[in-house]
Design a protein around this motif. Structure first.
Motif, PDB file in Angstrom:
ATOM      1  N   ALA A  32     -10.726  -2.978  13.241  1.00 41.13           N
ATOM      2  CA  ALA A  32     -10.400  -1.580  13.493  1.00 41.13           C
ATOM      3  C   ALA A  32      -8.911  -1.399  13.774  1.00 41.13           C
ATOM      4  CB  ALA A  32     -11.237  -1.056  14.666  1.00 41.13           C
ATOM      5  N   ASN A  33      -8.344  -2.278  14.574  1.00 39.68           N
ATOM      6  CA  ASN A  33      -6.920  -2.161  14.878  1.00 39.68           C
ATOM      7  C   ASN A  33      -6.054  -2.449  13.661  1.00 39.68           C
ATOM      8  OD1 ASN A  33      -6.357  -1.314  17.595  1.00 39.68           O
ATOM      9  ND2 ASN A  33      -7.332  -3.178  18.316  1.00 39.68           N
ATOM     10  N   GLY A  34      -6.469  -3.403  12.844  1.00 45.36           N
ATOM     11  CA  GLY A  34      -5.736  -3.656  11.618  1.00 45.36           C
ATOM     12  C   GLY A  34      -5.710  -2.437  10.717  1.00 45.36           C
ATOM     13  N   LEU A  35      -6.859  -1.746  10.638  1.00 38.84           N
ATOM     14  CA  LEU A  35      -6.936  -0.523   9.838  1.00 38.84           C
ATOM     15  C   LEU A  35      -6.055   0.578  10.435  1.00 38.84           C
ATOM     16  CD1 LEU A  35      -8.362   1.154   7.577  1.00 38.84           C
ATOM     17  CD2 LEU A  35     -10.113   1.694   9.299  1.00 38.84           C
ATOM     18  N   ILE A  36      -6.169   0.809  11.746  1.00 37.22           N
ATOM     19  CA  ILE A  36      -5.425   1.891  12.389  1.00 37.22           C
ATOM     20  C   ILE A  36      -3.916   1.692  12.256  1.00 37.22           C
ATOM     21  CG2 ILE A  36      -4.881   2.946  14.623  1.00 37.22           C
ATOM     22  CD1 ILE A  36      -7.816   2.414  15.421  1.00 37.22           C
ATOM     23  N   LEU A  37      -3.445   0.513  12.615  1.00 37.05           N
ATOM     24  CA  LEU A  37      -2.006   0.276  12.583  1.00 37.05           C
ATOM     25  C   LEU A  37      -1.489   0.109  11.158  1.00 37.05           C
ATOM     26  CD1 LEU A  37      -1.678  -2.141  15.644  1.00 37.05           C
ATOM     27  CD2 LEU A  37      -1.207   0.304  15.566  1.00 37.05           C
ATOM     28  N   GLY A  38      -2.320  -0.483  10.289  1.00 35.54           N
ATOM     29  CA  GLY A  38      -1.885  -0.682   8.907  1.00 35.54           C
ATOM     30  C   GLY A  38      -1.725   0.614   8.138  1.00 35.54           C
ATOM     31  N   VAL A  39      -2.674   1.533   8.299  1.00 37.95           N
ATOM     32  CA  VAL A  39      -2.636   2.794   7.544  1.00 37.95           C
ATOM     33  C   VAL A  39      -1.719   3.809   8.211  1.00 37.95           C
ATOM     34  CG1 VAL A  39      -4.011   4.736   6.688  1.00 37.95           C
ATOM     35  CG2 VAL A  39      -4.930   2.410   6.574  1.00 37.95           C
ATOM     36  N   MET A  72       0.847  -1.193   0.000  1.00 43.55           N
ATOM     37  CA  MET A  72       0.000   0.000   0.000  1.00 43.55           C
ATOM     38  C   MET A  72       0.880   1.238   0.000  1.00 43.55           C
ATOM     39  SD  MET A  72      -2.897   1.075   2.804  1.00 43.55           S
ATOM     40  CE  MET A  72      -3.822   2.609   2.588  1.00 43.55           C
ATOM     41  N   PRO A  73       0.638   2.217  -0.911  1.00 45.06           N
ATOM     42  CA  PRO A  73       1.461   3.419  -0.942  1.00 45.06           C
ATOM     43  C   PRO A  73       1.286   4.231   0.335  1.00 45.06           C
ATOM     44  CG  PRO A  73      -0.464   3.652  -2.370  1.00 45.06           C
ATOM     45  CD  PRO A  73      -0.411   2.224  -1.943  1.00 45.06           C
ATOM     46  N   VAL A  74       2.368   4.941   0.720  1.00 45.48           N
ATOM     47  CA  VAL A  74       2.336   5.766   1.923  1.00 45.48           C
ATOM     48  C   VAL A  74       1.539   7.035   1.643  1.00 45.48           C
ATOM     49  CG1 VAL A  74       3.725   7.038   3.589  1.00 45.48           C
ATOM     50  CG2 VAL A  74       4.530   4.837   2.716  1.00 45.48           C
ATOM     51  N   LEU A  75       0.529   7.303   2.460  1.00 49.13           N
ATOM     52  CA  LEU A  75      -0.313   8.479   2.285  1.00 49.13           C
ATOM     53  C   LEU A  75       0.213   9.636   3.115  1.00 49.13           C
ATOM     54  CD1 LEU A  75      -3.810   6.756   2.647  1.00 49.13           C
ATOM     55  CD2 LEU A  75      -2.641   7.347   0.517  1.00 49.13           C
ATOM     56  N   PRO A  76      -0.055  10.893   2.690  1.00 54.86           N
ATOM     57  CA  PRO A  76       0.267  12.039   3.541  1.00 54.86           C
ATOM     58  C   PRO A  76      -0.454  11.929   4.871  1.00 54.86           C
ATOM     59  CG  PRO A  76      -0.332  12.745   1.316  1.00 54.86           C
ATOM     60  CD  PRO A  76      -0.654  11.280   1.410  1.00 54.86           C
ATOM     61  N   GLY A  77       0.099  12.592   5.905  1.00 53.31           N
ATOM     62  CA  GLY A  77      -0.401  12.430   7.256  1.00 53.31           C
ATOM     63  C   GLY A  77      -1.893  12.622   7.423  1.00 53.31           C
ATOM     64  N   ALA A  78      -2.426  13.795   7.036  1.00 51.54           N
ATOM     65  CA  ALA A  78      -3.846  14.068   7.247  1.00 51.54           C
ATOM     66  C   ALA A  78      -4.713  13.101   6.450  1.00 51.54           C
ATOM     67  CB  ALA A  78      -4.157  15.507   6.859  1.00 51.54           C
ATOM     68  N   LEU A  79      -4.255  12.716   5.271  1.00 57.41           N
ATOM     69  CA  LEU A  79      -5.033  11.778   4.459  1.00 57.41           C
ATOM     70  C   LEU A  79      -5.087  10.403   5.124  1.00 57.41           C
ATOM     71  CD1 LEU A  79      -6.655  11.377   1.926  1.00 57.41           C
ATOM     72  CD2 LEU A  79      -4.544  10.896   0.665  1.00 57.41           C
ATOM     73  N   ARG A  80      -4.014  10.022   5.793  1.00 59.53           N
ATOM     74  CA  ARG A  80      -4.048   8.765   6.550  1.00 59.53           C
ATOM     75  C   ARG A  80      -5.141   8.828   7.621  1.00 59.53           C
ATOM     76  NH1 ARG A  80       2.049   6.675   8.068  1.00 59.53           N
ATOM     77  NH2 ARG A  80       3.167   7.681   6.362  1.00 59.53           N
ATOM     78  N   GLY A  81      -5.149   9.939   8.358  1.00 62.40           N
ATOM     79  CA  GLY A  81      -6.135  10.080   9.420  1.00 62.40           C
ATOM     80  C   GLY A  81      -7.557  10.033   8.892  1.00 62.40           C
ATOM     81  N   ILE A  82      -7.815  10.738   7.807  1.00 69.16           N
ATOM     82  CA  ILE A  82      -9.158  10.764   7.221  1.00 69.16           C
ATOM     83  C   ILE A  82      -9.543   9.370   6.726  1.00 69.16           C
ATOM     84  CG2 ILE A  82     -10.529  11.674   5.313  1.00 69.16           C
ATOM     85  CD1 ILE A  82      -8.834  14.267   5.578  1.00 69.16           C
ATOM     86  N   THR A  83      -8.592   8.678   6.100  1.00 69.05           N
ATOM     87  CA  THR A  83      -8.857   7.324   5.604  1.00 69.05           C
ATOM     88  C   THR A  83      -9.255   6.398   6.747  1.00 69.05           C
ATOM     89  OG1 THR A  83      -7.279   7.622   3.783  1.00 69.05           O
ATOM     90  CG2 THR A  83      -7.847   5.356   4.387  1.00 69.05           C
ATOM     91  N   ILE A  84      -8.539   6.505   7.864  1.00 73.26           N
ATOM     92  CA  ILE A  84      -8.841   5.646   9.008  1.00 73.26           C
ATOM     93  C   ILE A  84     -10.215   5.972   9.579  1.00 73.26           C
ATOM     94  CG2 ILE A  84      -8.174   5.073  11.377  1.00 73.26           C
ATOM     95  CD1 ILE A  84      -5.241   5.484  10.483  1.00 73.26           C
ATOM     96  N   ILE A  85     -10.531   7.257   9.737  1.00 76.74           N
ATOM     97  CA  ILE A  85     -11.827   7.650  10.292  1.00 76.74           C
ATOM     98  C   ILE A  85     -12.967   7.135   9.417  1.00 76.74           C
ATOM     99  CG2 ILE A  85     -13.341   9.604  10.800  1.00 76.74           C
ATOM    100  CD1 ILE A  85     -11.203   9.206  12.880  1.00 76.74           C
ATOM    101  N   ARG A 128       4.017   1.261  14.993  1.00 74.35           N
ATOM    102  CA  ARG A 128       4.457  -0.056  15.467  1.00 74.35           C
ATOM    103  C   ARG A 128       4.185  -0.166  16.957  1.00 74.35           C
ATOM    104  NH1 ARG A 128       7.963  -3.373  13.068  1.00 74.35           N
ATOM    105  NH2 ARG A 128       9.276  -3.562  14.928  1.00 74.35           N
ATOM    106  N   LEU A 129       3.604  -1.288  17.343  1.00 72.87           N
ATOM    107  CA  LEU A 129       3.291  -1.548  18.737  1.00 72.87           C
ATOM    108  C   LEU A 129       4.303  -2.546  19.292  1.00 72.87           C
ATOM    109  CD1 LEU A 129       1.319  -1.295  21.165  1.00 72.87           C
ATOM    110  CD2 LEU A 129       0.038  -3.209  20.180  1.00 72.87           C
ATOM    111  N   HIS A 130       5.073  -2.122  20.289  1.00 72.99           N
ATOM    112  CA  HIS A 130       6.021  -3.004  20.972  1.00 72.99           C
ATOM    113  C   HIS A 130       5.350  -3.479  22.256  1.00 72.99           C
ATOM    114  CE1 HIS A 130       9.167  -1.615  18.227  1.00 72.99           C
ATOM    115  NE2 HIS A 130       8.719  -0.400  18.447  1.00 72.99           N
TER     116      HIS A 130
END
Length: 314
Positions: A62-69, A1-14, A73-75
């Motif tokens: 939901a978590n797959g979407l949040i962390l994927g987009v 998946m291509p890396v999206l700009p920051g705000a676009l990532r947030g909007i995509t997740i919402i 990384r969750l340690h």
């Protein structure tokens, strides 16, 4: 998946979360109605199992979407054996709304699926409120000090809520989550509360104590969770969604109920109440020191101490 700009990532997740929630509501409504009309017994237990399956599917999606987009990384550091069939009271610090989803991601399926102490107002949210009711989340009224002074009987409302919820959870695996600070910790709230901690608000012992007291004969222990946003002193949910918080450290460790807290009544015994507050305050001081170090960009600390168990990445 291509890396999206920051705000676009947030909007995509919402947008994605809204879609996942709507889809999850389709089976949730009939399953909740079935639970409502069925008497206690095997059939109602099957309805409960179906509701729990819906909740797990929604949370994992939901978590797959949040962390994927977002790319975060969750340690995850678990300092105890897996026990998905246990009964625990889980206490954690609380800095932003991401904490809730990260908590579920961290413990599912290794530990029992969590139920949260939540505000009464959330009962009326579409889909979410219904899900919380169907999963037996305790709705807390959290009356103001002024309201309690005007009507002292309100002081016991939340205690009775906890006891009713614990009667349900005595019969099923659960991680009963209490954010002991009562709300998200922010600089303004810490200043208003004159908090002695750098990253946390002073913990409120009542909810944890009432849960431990109500379940003491079936309780397998206390889960102590600590969340730290690496190199991020003031984490915000939107920043995480936008990929501005690349790493989060989460530790879960098992605590046996201390012997001095095993017997007592938090509401009626002042000495027991003082012991519980002291124990929780000491625990909080240690958590605060570690979180402050991990979240300080000038500090090389990246994770928690005591790497006695495996570290998982997500």
């Amino acid at each position: 998946m291509p890396v999206l700009p920051g705000a676009l990532r947030g909007i995509t997740i919402i947008v994605g979360l809204i879609g996942i929630t709507i889809l999850g509501g389709i089976p949730l409504v009939p399953a909740s109605i079935i639970k409502l009309v069925l008497p206690a017994g095997r059939a109602r237990n099957r309805a409960n199992a179906a509701l729990l399956g819906i909740a797990k599917t929604w949370a994992r999606s939901a978590n797959g979407l949040i962390l994927g987009v977002s790319g975060t990384r969750l340690h995850y550091q678990q300092q105890m054996a897996d026990d998905p069939d246990g009964r625990y009271v889980l206490i954690s610090n609380h800095q932003c709304w991401a904490d809730v989803m990260l908590l579920i991601k961290a413990i599912d399926p290794r530990l029992p699926f969590p139920r949260f102490f939540i505000k009464e107002q959330l009962r009326w949210l579409p889909v979410i409120g219904l899900a919380c009711w169907a999963l037996d989340f305790p709705f807390m009224k959290r009356h103001s000090r002024a309201a309690i002074e005007k009507n002292p009987s309100l002081r016991n409302d939340d205690m009775h809520t906890v006891r009713r919820a614990c009667e349900v959870f005595r019969r099923q695996p659960v991680s009963l989550v209490n954010y002991a600070e009562g709300t998200r910790s922010t600089p303004a709230k810490r200043a208003a509360a004159n908090s002695p901690y750098r990253t946390m608000l002073p913990p409120k012992a009542g909810g944890t104590a009432f849960a431990v007291n109500a379940m003491r004969d079936v309780l397998d222990g206390i889960l102590d969770m600590t969340v730290a946003y690496i190199d991020t002193p003031e984490p915000k949910f939107w920043d995480l969604l936008c990929g501005r918080i690349p790493e989060v450290a989460v530790r879960v460790r098992y605590l046996a109920v201390p012997a001095e807290l095993a017997d007592g009544d938090y509401g009626a015994d002042p000495e027991y109440r003082d012991r519980f507050k002291t124990w929780l305050g000491d625990l909080w001081a240690g958590k605060d020191t570690e979180v402050a170090a991990i979240q300080d960009p000038k500090n090389p600390r990246r994770t928690f101490k005591d790497l006695s168990a495996g570290v998982h990445h997500a």
